[in-house]
Design a protein around this motif. Sequence first.
Motif, PDB file in Angstrom:
ATOM      1  N   ASP A  66       0.823  -1.214   0.000  1.00 18.74           N
ATOM      2  CA  ASP A  66       0.000   0.000   0.000  1.00 18.74           C
ATOM      3  C   ASP A  66       0.849   1.252   0.000  1.00 18.74           C
ATOM      4  O   ASP A  66       0.338   2.340  -0.223  1.00 18.74           O
ATOM      5  CB  ASP A  66      -0.977  -0.002   1.178  1.00 18.74           C
ATOM      6  N   ARG A 188      -0.150  -0.488  -4.491  1.00 25.61           N
ATOM      7  CA  ARG A 188      -1.171  -1.530  -4.653  1.00 25.61           C
ATOM      8  C   ARG A 188      -1.387  -1.856  -6.123  1.00 25.61           C
ATOM      9  O   ARG A 188      -2.527  -1.957  -6.600  1.00 25.61           O
ATOM     10  CB  ARG A 188      -2.501  -1.104  -4.024  1.00 25.61           C
ATOM     11  N   VAL A 210      -6.731  -2.907  -6.076  1.00 28.67           N
ATOM     12  CA  VAL A 210      -7.962  -2.462  -5.408  1.00 28.67           C
ATOM     13  C   VAL A 210      -9.169  -2.646  -6.316  1.00 28.67           C
ATOM     14  O   VAL A 210     -10.187  -3.184  -5.907  1.00 28.67           O
ATOM     15  CB  VAL A 210      -7.832  -0.993  -4.958  1.00 28.67           C
ATOM     16  N   GLU A 548     -12.007  -6.671  -7.608  1.00 29.72           N
ATOM     17  CA  GLU A 548     -11.949  -6.132  -6.254  1.00 29.72           C
ATOM     18  C   GLU A 548     -10.631  -6.546  -5.613  1.00 29.72           C
ATOM     19  O   GLU A 548      -9.864  -7.306  -6.192  1.00 29.72           O
ATOM     20  CB  GLU A 548     -13.112  -6.677  -5.425  1.00 29.72           C
ATOM     21  N   LEU A 549     -10.397  -6.023  -4.413  1.00 28.67           N
ATOM     22  CA  LEU A 549      -9.250  -6.455  -3.633  1.00 28.67           C
ATOM     23  C   LEU A 549      -9.443  -7.936  -3.326  1.00 28.67           C
ATOM     24  O   LEU A 549     -10.421  -8.318  -2.700  1.00 28.67           O
ATOM     25  CB  LEU A 549      -9.201  -5.651  -2.332  1.00 28.67           C
TER      26      LEU A 549
ATOM     27  N   ARG B 102     -13.265  12.162  11.758  1.00 25.80           N
ATOM     28  CA  ARG B 102     -13.700  10.769  11.900  1.00 25.80           C
ATOM     29  C   ARG B 102     -15.201  10.699  11.687  1.00 25.80           C
ATOM     30  O   ARG B 102     -15.979  10.630  12.644  1.00 25.80           O
ATOM     31  CB  ARG B 102     -13.313  10.197  13.264  1.00 25.80           C
ATOM     32  N   VAL B 104     -17.130   8.383  10.380  1.00 23.71           N
ATOM     33  CA  VAL B 104     -17.745   7.129  10.817  1.00 23.71           C
ATOM     34  C   VAL B 104     -17.163   6.792  12.177  1.00 23.71           C
ATOM     35  O   VAL B 104     -15.962   6.637  12.327  1.00 23.71           O
ATOM     36  CB  VAL B 104     -17.446   5.979   9.818  1.00 23.71           C
ATOM     37  N   TYR B 106     -16.356   4.755  15.704  1.00 26.68           N
ATOM     38  CA  TYR B 106     -16.074   3.364  16.062  1.00 26.68           C
ATOM     39  C   TYR B 106     -17.265   2.775  16.798  1.00 26.68           C
ATOM     40  O   TYR B 106     -17.950   3.469  17.539  1.00 26.68           O
ATOM     41  CB  TYR B 106     -14.872   3.283  17.008  1.00 26.68           C
TER      42      TYR B 106
ATOM     43  N   ARG C  11     -17.748  -4.408   1.616  1.00 29.76           N
ATOM     44  CA  ARG C  11     -17.282  -4.843   0.291  1.00 29.76           C
ATOM     45  C   ARG C  11     -16.440  -3.803  -0.428  1.00 29.76           C
ATOM     46  O   ARG C  11     -15.552  -4.138  -1.196  1.00 29.76           O
ATOM     47  CB  ARG C  11     -18.476  -5.218  -0.583  1.00 29.76           C
ATOM     48  N   ALA C  53     -10.700  -9.569   4.199  1.00 34.60           N
ATOM     49  CA  ALA C  53      -9.529  -8.859   3.686  1.00 34.60           C
ATOM     50  C   ALA C  53      -8.863  -8.092   4.824  1.00 34.60           C
ATOM     51  O   ALA C  53      -9.523  -7.364   5.570  1.00 34.60           O
ATOM     52  CB  ALA C  53      -9.943  -7.899   2.578  1.00 34.60           C
ATOM     53  N   ASP C  55      -4.755  -6.253   5.674  1.00 30.86           N
ATOM     54  CA  ASP C  55      -3.416  -5.984   5.152  1.00 30.86           C
ATOM     55  C   ASP C  55      -2.369  -6.631   6.041  1.00 30.86           C
ATOM     56  O   ASP C  55      -2.489  -6.616   7.269  1.00 30.86           O
ATOM     57  CB  ASP C  55      -3.161  -4.466   5.144  1.00 30.86           C
ATOM     58  N   PRO C 101     -11.823  -1.785  11.466  1.00 32.30           N
ATOM     59  CA  PRO C 101     -10.704  -1.121  10.758  1.00 32.30           C
ATOM     60  C   PRO C 101     -10.368   0.227  11.388  1.00 32.30           C
ATOM     61  O   PRO C 101     -11.160   0.788  12.138  1.00 32.30           O
ATOM     62  CB  PRO C 101     -11.250  -0.932   9.343  1.00 32.30           C
ATOM     63  N   TRP C 102      -9.176   0.753  11.069  1.00 27.26           N
ATOM     64  CA  TRP C 102      -8.844   2.140  11.418  1.00 27.26           C
ATOM     65  C   TRP C 102      -9.984   2.999  10.862  1.00 27.26           C
ATOM     66  O   TRP C 102     -10.391   2.803   9.711  1.00 27.26           O
ATOM     67  CB  TRP C 102      -7.587   2.600  10.718  1.00 27.26           C
ATOM     68  N   ARG C 103     -10.436   3.951  11.632  1.00 25.28           N
ATOM     69  CA  ARG C 103     -11.476   4.838  11.110  1.00 25.28           C
ATOM     70  C   ARG C 103     -11.004   6.287  11.166  1.00 25.28           C
ATOM     71  O   ARG C 103     -10.677   6.795  12.241  1.00 25.28           O
ATOM     72  CB  ARG C 103     -12.763   4.688  11.912  1.00 25.28           C
ATOM     73  N   ILE C 110     -11.061   0.500   2.250  1.00 23.33           N
ATOM     74  CA  ILE C 110     -11.054  -0.067   0.906  1.00 23.33           C
ATOM     75  C   ILE C 110     -11.910  -1.323   0.891  1.00 23.33           C
ATOM     76  O   ILE C 110     -12.772  -1.500   0.044  1.00 23.33           O
ATOM     77  CB  ILE C 110      -9.610  -0.394   0.470  1.00 23.33           C
ATOM     78  N   LYS C 111     -11.662  -2.185   1.834  1.00 22.88           N
ATOM     79  CA  LYS C 111     -12.460  -3.407   1.950  1.00 22.88           C
ATOM     80  C   LYS C 111     -12.235  -4.000   3.340  1.00 22.88           C
ATOM     81  O   LYS C 111     -11.087  -4.064   3.798  1.00 22.88           O
ATOM     82  CB  LYS C 111     -12.039  -4.411   0.872  1.00 22.88           C
ATOM     83  N   VAL C 114      -9.192  -3.353   5.535  1.00 24.60           N
ATOM     84  CA  VAL C 114      -8.130  -2.696   4.761  1.00 24.60           C
ATOM     85  C   VAL C 114      -8.483  -1.227   4.533  1.00 24.60           C
ATOM     86  O   VAL C 114      -9.576  -0.922   4.055  1.00 24.60           O
ATOM     87  CB  VAL C 114      -7.952  -3.396   3.401  1.00 24.60           C
ATOM     88  N   VAL C 115      -7.567  -0.335   4.892  1.00 28.48           N
ATOM     89  CA  VAL C 115      -7.812   1.085   4.662  1.00 28.48           C
ATOM     90  C   VAL C 115      -6.716   1.683   3.787  1.00 28.48           C
ATOM     91  O   VAL C 115      -5.650   1.099   3.619  1.00 28.48           O
ATOM     92  CB  VAL C 115      -7.888   1.876   5.996  1.00 28.48           C
ATOM     93  N   ASP C 116      -7.015   2.845   3.227  1.00 28.01           N
ATOM     94  CA  ASP C 116      -6.077   3.555   2.353  1.00 28.01           C
ATOM     95  C   ASP C 116      -5.298   4.562   3.197  1.00 28.01           C
ATOM     96  O   ASP C 116      -5.858   5.521   3.700  1.00 28.01           O
ATOM     97  CB  ASP C 116      -6.884   4.278   1.264  1.00 28.01           C
ATOM     98  N   ARG C 117      -4.000   4.321   3.336  1.00 26.74           N
ATOM     99  CA  ARG C 117      -3.166   5.211   4.156  1.00 26.74           C
ATOM    100  C   ARG C 117      -2.243   6.074   3.303  1.00 26.74           C
ATOM    101  O   ARG C 117      -1.206   6.533   3.787  1.00 26.74           O
ATOM    102  CB  ARG C 117      -2.333   4.384   5.139  1.00 26.74           C
TER     103      ARG C 117
END
Lengths: 637, 232, 267
Positions: A66, A188, A210, A548-549, B102, B104, B106, C11, C53, C55, C101-103, C110-111, C114-117
């Motif tokens: 990533d 990615r 992705v 998709e991923l 943030r 959304v 937690y 998804r 999914a 990472d 996931p991290w929020r 992403i799914k 999995v997050v986009d960092r």
Amino acid sequence: MDLDARIPAGPIEQKWQRRRYELKLVNPANKRRHRLIVVGTGLAGGAAAASLGELGYEVLSFCFQDSPRRAHSIAAQGGINAAKNYQNDGDSVLRLFYDTVKGGDFRSREANVYRLAELSVNIIDQCAAQGVPFAREYGGELANRSFGGALVSRTFYARGQTGQQLLLGAYQALQRQVAAGTVRPFPRTEMLDLVVVDGRARGIVVRDLVTGRISSHAADAVILCTGGYGNVFYLSTNARGSNCTAIWRAYRKGAWFANPCFTQIHPTCIPRSGEYQSKLTLMSESLRNDGRIWVPKTGGDRRPPGELPDADRDYFLERMYPTYGNLAPRDVASRAAKAVCDEGRGVGPGGLGVYLDFREAFARLGRRVLDDRYGNLFDMYQRITGEDPHDAPMRIYPAVHYTMGGLWVDYDLMSTIPGLFVGGEANFSDHGANRLGASALMQGLADGYFVLPYTVGDYLARGGLARLDPSHPAFRDAERAVSERTRHLLSIGGSRPVTHFHRELGTLLWEDCGMARSRASLEHALGEIPRIRAAFERDLRVTGSGEELNDELERAGRVADYFELAELICFDALHRDESAGAHFRVEHQTPDGEAQRDDARFAYVAAWQWNGPITAPTLHREPLTFEHVPLQQRSYK
Amino acid sequence: MATEARPEQPPARASRLGLLWESAIGKKALMAATGVVLFLYVFFHMLGNLQIFMGPGQLDRYARLLHASPQLLWTVRAFLLCALAIHVVAGVQLDLSAREARPVRYQELRSTHSSTASRTMIWSGLLILAFVVYHLLDLTVGVANPGFREGEVYHNVLVTFGRGVGVLAYVVAMVALGFHLWHGVWSLFQSLGLSSRRVTPGLQRFAAAVAVILTLGFSSIPMAVLIGILRP
Amino acid sequence: MRIVLDIWRQRGPRDPGRFVRYEVPDVSEHMSFLEMLDVLNVGLVERGDDPVAFDSDCREGICGMCGFLVNGDPHGPTHHATICQTHMRHFADGDTLRLEPWRAAAFPVIKDLVVDRSAFDRIIAAGGYVTIRTGSAPEANAILVPKTDADRAMEAAACIGCGACVAACPNASAALFTGAKISHLGLLPQGQPERARRAVTMAVQAREEGFGHCTSIGECAAVCPASIQLEVIARMNRDFVKATLTGRDEAAPVAVFPRRGPAGGGG
């Protein structure tokens, strides 16, 4: 026909200087009109992309992770060698060169290794200037330690995270170019094929991990810095994502693959604990400086290690190699460990482990000193195994760690496909049959910062590159083939996930083509691989879609390539009817159990040419001559 | 040659304070600076208040002294009001933008490593703000005080604390103030970049001590009224 | 042992997502947390379901690719370790674990987990480097660095860029990440020429990415697998305020990569 590495003429000390003088230069105004593709963002790829971008080329930088900062160079712990002679202990470029050629058991190219030793000093300068926080003395100078059995202290380090810090240095240089607009990052994104037009490498086909979109990128040259293929063994110290697909696809498109059977096994890894094990973790070799390696004298001794008196312990490395003892080279130590485990004297679950004991060091130096030296390693061991090395000896076992083999490259790091350059672990060039500790980081950065930026420019300056874009039929065809392969993997519709087949292949390769190989074991492996592959083709199940991923799909594609690679590794190992460095054929050993080379027959690089899935590959030889380091038997007695 | 592709534009505003205001770190630094002003004010306010224990004469004399120069009084008041406005507006703006950071939430986020005080700064702050408004209407303007007499501070205070509501509001606000200072007095050093691992433990102890002293100091007056140490 | 998992399934970026309950019956205490998820995924694939999914890459705690919350704790209950280095011996038979996931606005999902960092990459690109042309470096020992400075710089440079600091922060602030790089380079002589500029451009970029502000709460440092200290934020604040007030106009307070720029931050 013999392969020509295009090594410059002249004395070895002047070869690189001479080549740099001979190189054609690209007009600065034209540089931005040249587009280059760099695949991989580790030490070699990151450094090359950053340096080429800085020179003004338009660079596209790809990685499957990533972020470019995740490349597996980040996990290197120990350090990086450089012939600075800061310790005044008699080091020199010549000595580093000598050690590396000898360490490689005389299967590397002298000219390349000399250049590597020469450039090692520039690497340290470059990295220090980038702000890599190397360890320092109280006076503010750079600190060194000795590493991997070297008799001089030439290893530079940043705690136990040298790879991380060097990689972040390259990554930051790369990000600087991203901001400057010369490098466009494609994280990615996985390279799935090489596109060759008119005999030259002109681009790649990639899958956006992705969205699953398959697309092409055209360029004037392609540089692969995609790392090693150790994961063909399933369990290795490589990252889970490390794979051979990029170089394998290039091999299938005409790049020759050199010395695939030279795979290094590292002696000090944490043993596996069960079937579910996904990877092995390396413990720095430096532990062997103070730890003593032993197993019980008799197999099946189930007493806790602390209760075994010295009389019942076998310090087998000290016994077999009195001079080097626990510091014997990686391949020697690994084989000895496997041998005692094969005798049934291994310790821990499954009997696949030997003790690395600090009891005496604790008594001699005290806990404080040892914690200062190895504290983070002790913590890591405890985190993974739940056992405290202060109370009981560590258990270690060898694991696949590095692959010396890779795509064949000439002195300019260009493969047999013009315009396809290969750097770092992905090429075969500098380590011969065995890599010394703290040399991988050195090679990756030498290739990336100081070799490729020159030699790629020379290739471009020689011209003859027609304008090209991805609408060219060669790209369409490659894209179609890639899509077809992806569709195929999704459509098999069997019952088992990809891990199952990968594990089976890896276990086979480890048993038959791991630390010790024989004609019989290799023939066995060559017989079994097609069976496992057939099962894979019949019974693989990949869920989800290609849009998709989809981690399973990514891994299925990589494992499909591993089947072919595994065959080539065994094929090469079978053909190399000698022992050399990490390649140990049990038929060829000295009376002491050392690797017995056959220089008369095998002092060459074996470069294999792909002939299709069914036909055997063609062998090409690059003869190796040793003018500066006389051929000799390695001895660590 | 690799030139920076992105030409750097000159700053849109010349004012350095404006630049600070535009950025999150700068805004926090301004909150820290105004926090120092407000803290010093509150501290001396407490010292002034505690003169109530020296009798009505002393307190009313002190009040007259503060009112001796209307120009000075209003200058100080304007200064404090500005500091308060910057502190509150910056705090509210940052808090709102943090909510955007943030979108959304937690399902579950454990916050066991931080103090309650640090996580509730916006609420303790707003509570104190609300109290300050009431407090001014009660004891400065007098409209919220049923027995307000201009200039007779001792009398007015006793009227306020003669009612349970007055005592409750005051004590709750002082506890909020304690919480606010407990984190704020340390955090301001962090925001201004004046803390380090060496001094941080000391700063945190100092902040805690300050918070306790101010809360107890202020609260001692309604308590004293309540248990009859101070009487009309 | 038996582990029950409530895992966030989503998804794609536009899917609202929900928690789905799974059970992993035969968990060994020696498994790493991710190996436990591997086992779950093998079972899911065999049943024809979509695997979870998440990472991961190096699986030895250094690449920084893995990370999610376990019962509200970034990287799980053992502090100063990544989730790939957390083993199942820290859990008990029958535990129910919630994986989230991290929020953060700056870390879109992403799914699943999995997050986009890529926002972190853009923050580094905005100034987290020393400008030094390849090949132009002076002899390494020509610039001496006091050992304590080198050690402090190393501590800050140990950041693995996993994003746990952002995940743990109630304000989703990237102050610890940004401060770590500013501290690392700001502590070394090699980093001095660009120190003021760097503090401004990196902080401005972090803001542009949509991270929140720092309120010195300390959750970030408490969960950081690389044990980055809170003082890196103080150092960043000091450099930033100083750069702004002393007015070296080296850096415009304009983001290098404006918001909603091309993905990956290209040119």
